[in-house]
Design an enzyme around this catalytic site. Structure first.
Site, PDB file in Angstrom:
ATOM      1  N   GLY A   1      25.184   4.411   9.769  1.00 14.16           N
ATOM      2  CA  GLY A   1      24.841   4.038   8.608  1.00 14.16           C
ATOM      3  C   GLY A   1      24.401   2.516   8.356  1.00 14.16           C
ATOM      4  O   GLY A   1      24.136   1.782   9.454  1.00 14.16           O
ATOM      5  N   ASN A   2      24.181   2.277   7.083  1.00 10.57           N
ATOM      6  CA  ASN A   2      23.896   0.808   6.868  1.00 10.57           C
ATOM      7  C   ASN A   2      24.330   0.319   5.549  1.00 10.57           C
ATOM      8  O   ASN A   2      25.195   1.181   5.104  1.00 10.57           O
ATOM      9  CB  ASN A   2      22.268   0.568   6.901  1.00 10.57           C
ATOM     10  CG  ASN A   2      21.786   1.265   5.417  1.00 10.57           C
ATOM     11  OD1 ASN A   2      21.971   1.080   4.561  1.00 10.57           O
ATOM     12  ND2 ASN A   2      20.944   2.469   5.832  1.00 10.57           N
TER      13      ASN A   2
END
Ligand code: CTP
Ligand code: CA
Length: 234
Positions: free
Chosen positions: A33-34
């Site tokens: 993810g980020n």
């Protein structure tokens, strides 16, 4: 909101905004993810609703509270974000769409249905990635109706050869969108913070500097730029 007048200048318009960061599962407990917080997308949804628009917010993994008066659609992965954005911008056709979400660019080729365990010999697994579809490019190439305005975001640092602006112009052309809000990374902008400074590039060659300020302020400047670009029917 930081607007002096509470002009309902987006009344009658349908807008779709994406927010947050997508996550690609590796196994039932892990993901790629980020750090996107979703704040810029939520600010866009709130300001558009305050200006009278009919707003759909497609949100990926954000913990922010639902803005009032906005239809909220939750997604997890980039593939789910793509499906939700295509549906929301076509059925019925939106007047404008803003991709403020940070989609994961890559996904694991396979997702394990059980938790990946450590090996006794100290070795580590290799994760093979595939590139995700470019949603903004697809939205711009296959618009929900003629005259639908398509807006993207880009956080750029510049590199050895090219400035932030050059990278932004190239990205705008590559994406085929009408406006691209380019955040300067590394001078107090973008991820997680509440403030942003940006330049908004237009496919018509225009360029609008937005001094450092709240995400609400940038959102209102963007709607100001979107509004005259919407081609109303009749
Ligand atoms: N975007 C998208 N689909 C993707 C990746 C990005 O729609 N798979 C959108 C983002 O929501 C944003 C814009 O494209 O509005 C620019 O995102 P960015 O990550 O800067 O662009 P990329 O094409 O992924 O290029 P980079 O290699 O610089 O990450
Ligand atoms: Ca990217």
């Amino acid at each position: 909101l930081e607007r002096g007048t509470a002009a309902a200048d987006l009344t009658g318009l349908r807008v779709v905004v994406s927010a947050g960061g997508t996550r690609e599962p590796l196994d039932p407990v892990r993901f790629l993810g980020n750090r996107s917080s979703g704040r810029q997308g939520y600010a866009l949804a709130r300001t558009a609703a305050a200006r009278g628009a009919h707003v759909t917010l497609v949100t990926a993994n954000s913990g922010l509270p639902d803005p009032t008066g906005v239809i909220v659609v939750r997604v997890g992965t980039t593939a789910e974000l793509r499906d939700a954005m295509l549906a929301a911008t076509r059925d019925p056709a939106a007047d404008a769409v803003v991709m403020a979400a940070a989609p994961a660019d890559f996904r694991p080729v396979g997702t394990s249905s059980y938790k990946i365990k450590k090996a006794d010999d100290g070795s580590a697994p290799t994760i093979v990635l595939a590139q995700n579809p470019d949603i903004l490019h697809e939205l711009a190439a296959t618009r929900g109706k003629p005259g639908q305005v398509v807006v993207g975001f880009a956080a750029e640092t510049g590199d050895a050869d090219r400035s932030v602006l050059e990278l932004g112009r190239a990205k705008l052309a590559r994406k085929g969108c009408d406006l691209l809000a380019v955040n300067y990374v590394g001078e107090g902008g973008a991820f997680e913070g509440t403030e942003n400074s940006a330049v908004v590039l237009g496919s018509d060659g225009s360029s609008t500097e937005v001094p450092r300020g709240s995400k609400e302020k940038l959102a209102n400047v963007l709607w100001d730029l979107v509004l005259p670009r919407i081609k109303r029917e009749g």
